[in-house]
Design an enzyme around this catalytic site. Structure first.
Site, PDB file in Angstrom:
ATOM      1  N   GLU A 163       0.790  -1.231   0.000  1.00  0.00           N
ATOM      2  CA  GLU A 163       0.000   0.000   0.000  1.00  0.00           C
ATOM      3  C   GLU A 163       0.826   1.288   0.000  1.00  0.00           C
ATOM      4  O   GLU A 163       0.822   2.045   0.983  1.00  0.00           O
ATOM      5  CB  GLU A 163      -0.973   0.003   1.184  1.00  0.00           C
ATOM      6  CG  GLU A 163      -1.974  -1.130   1.123  1.00  0.00           C
ATOM      7  CD  GLU A 163      -2.966  -1.142   2.278  1.00  0.00           C
ATOM      8  OE1 GLU A 163      -2.795  -0.373   3.244  1.00  0.00           O
ATOM      9  OE2 GLU A 163      -3.926  -1.942   2.215  1.00  0.00           O
ATOM     10  N   GLU A 356      -5.346  -8.630   0.467  1.00  0.00           N
ATOM     11  CA  GLU A 356      -6.022  -8.273   1.718  1.00  0.00           C
ATOM     12  C   GLU A 356      -7.498  -8.013   1.446  1.00  0.00           C
ATOM     13  O   GLU A 356      -7.852  -7.409   0.424  1.00  0.00           O
ATOM     14  CB  GLU A 356      -5.456  -6.981   2.340  1.00  0.00           C
ATOM     15  CG  GLU A 356      -4.166  -7.128   3.056  1.00  0.00           C
ATOM     16  CD  GLU A 356      -3.700  -5.823   3.718  1.00  0.00           C
ATOM     17  OE1 GLU A 356      -4.556  -4.980   4.076  1.00  0.00           O
ATOM     18  OE2 GLU A 356      -2.485  -5.653   3.859  1.00  0.00           O
TER      19      GLU A 356
END
Ligand code: IFM
Length: 455
Positions: A163, A356
């Site tokens: 991320e 995720e």
């Protein structure tokens, strides 16, 4: 269409969020160790000093993962545990911990998927400018080479960054995450530019140094828009909106992804951001643009859009009042696991892995010792059914990692949010498999069949 026979059924966690052992056996401090000591920055002054104590309890944790039947576990390595100064002298006990963890996982029949960077940047290197220093690409390359040489005989699946939208945007823009900087937009982009070069160096180091031919991806946030209606115009609007990169912030899909997968920044962003965009030197974009084997993506929700008669060709659709949300306040949008993989695959051509997905829920241990979390089961079931639809429509999705394998330290939110399949009592560090873990075990055992059965 069923999930493919070799579908990866996993769960994920990250070093700082679960390991604890913040100064054990020669580990150096990270920017998160620093930030957790600043007053008022983290919910109720929590820190990852002990967290789930996974550093000492990893055997028990792997045994629980085996009980769930996970075929893979996505972990991250703590860079300063391995290199206390970020570069230079290796901390052998730190590296040995990951050696033992990888062996334990393999012994339990669980494939380790290793992320190199999930935000615990070495403090020593932050003091030398962190990601703002162009040398950070070389620092990260050095770290990756050490890891490849040590674990690359057993680890096959790798991810570089987790991320970048967060560790740059929240870490260097809003300052909510470590290192807590509030930099001008151009400086955030520069830090991101170096981080993407570091990604490239790491991919090179892994390919060069790993004995086992590696499969390499990364794990950005999937910032996804989906069509608010069924007709073609809305679908095209959602596609355009997902790929658009014009607003002056990093919550988009394409700024980092185009750099990494196409070797160029998106033209609309370059036009919109003008001089604020980093001036790439010769070779920078080529370095970022290393061949990858899969596109890992973290998807929690998405935003509905519809076709509109405006310059952009789309507009956001307001959700109805009382729209379902998780404890975090994040909208529950199962369609994101259909449209996310689809739009990503259409643009970048790679197989997709959901690295995720999950929710924060107010779980408690009931009087009888059980943790009932029907919301997590329902959430995951809805999302996985839409992922199955994507697979049915021909999108190559190779795996799914639930976030998270266990409750953990949720960054600035401390221990307020529970994302785990495994409940952690932070007083005793006792673990309890939640109902969702037992349900997920059935899903895995039947390769997705249980998604179609009553719970
Ligand atoms: O806990 C985080 C994780 O570290 C990165 N992705 C989102 C999760 C939930 O906020």
């Amino acid at each position: 269409m069923p999930f493919p026979a070799d579908f990866t059924w996993g769960a994920a966690a990250a070093s700082y969020q679960i390991e604890g052992g913040h100064d054990a056996d020669g580990k150096g401090p990270s920017v998160w160790d620093m930030m957790c000591r600043w007053e008022g920055r983290i919910h109720e002054g929590h820190s990852g000093d002990v967290a789930c104590d996974h550093y000492h309890r990893y055997r028990e944790d792997v045994a629980l993962m085996k009980q769930i039947g996970l075929t893979a576990y996505r972990l991250s390595l703590s860079w300063p545990r391995i290199l206390p100064e970020g570069v230079g002298t290796v901390n052998e006990p730190g590296l040995a911990f990951y050696d033992r963890l990888v062996d334990e996982l393999l012994g339990a029949g669980i494939e380790p998927w290793v992320t190199l960077f999930h935000w615990d940047f070495p403090l020593a290197l932050f003091r030398r400018g962190g990601w703002l220093n162009r040398d950070s690409a070389e620092w990260f390359g050095e770290y990756a080479a050490i890891v490849a040489a040590r674990l690359g005989d057993r680890v096959r699946c790798w991810m570089t960054h987790n991320e970048p939208q967060c560790f740059i945007g929240l870490g260097h823009g809003s300052g909510v995450h470590a290192p807590g900087l509030k930099l001008p937009f151009s400086e955030q982009l520069l830090a991101g530019h170096h981080a993407m070069m570091a990604h490239g160096r790491a991919v090179q180091a892994l390919r060069q140094g790993a004995k086992r031919p590696p499969r390499i991806g990364w794990a950005p946030v999937g910032v996804i828009k989906y069509p608010a209606g069924n007709d073609e115009a809305h679908l095209e609007a959602a596609r355009r909106a997902t790929y658009a990169c014009t607003e002056r912030h990093l919550w988009n899909l394409t700024w980092f992804s185009d750099a990494v997968l196409k070797g160029e920044y998106p033209a609309d962003a370059l036009e919109a951001w003008g001089d604020e965009a980093p001036a790439a030197r010769n070779g920078d974009m080529a370095l970022m643009h290393q061949p990858l084997d899969f596109f890992g993506v973290n998807i929690y929700n998405a935003l509905p859009v519809k076709a509109a008669d405006n310059a952009a060709g789309y507009e956001e659709v307001k959700r109805y009042e009382g729209f379902p949300i998780t404890l975090f306040g994040w909208p529950i949008e199962p369609d994101s696991l259909y449209w996310g993989p689809r739009f990503i695959h259409e643009r970048y051509g790679l197989p997709v892995v959901v690295t995720e997905n999950g929710l924060s829920n107010p779980d408690v241990i009931d009087l009888d010792g059980r943790v009932r979390d029907p919301q997590r089961i329902d959430f995951t079931r809805r999302y996985l059914l839409r992922l199955e639809d994507a697979i049915g429509d021909g999108i190559p999705v190779e795996g799914y990692f639930h976030w998270s394998v266990m409750d953990n330290f949720e960054w600035a939110e401390g221990y307020k949010h529970r994302f785990g399949l495994i409940y952690v009592d932070y007083r005793t560090r006792q673990r309890v498999l939640k109902d969702s873990a037992h349900w997920y075990a059935k899903v895995i055992a039947g390769n997705g069949k249980a998604l179609h059965e009553a719970v």
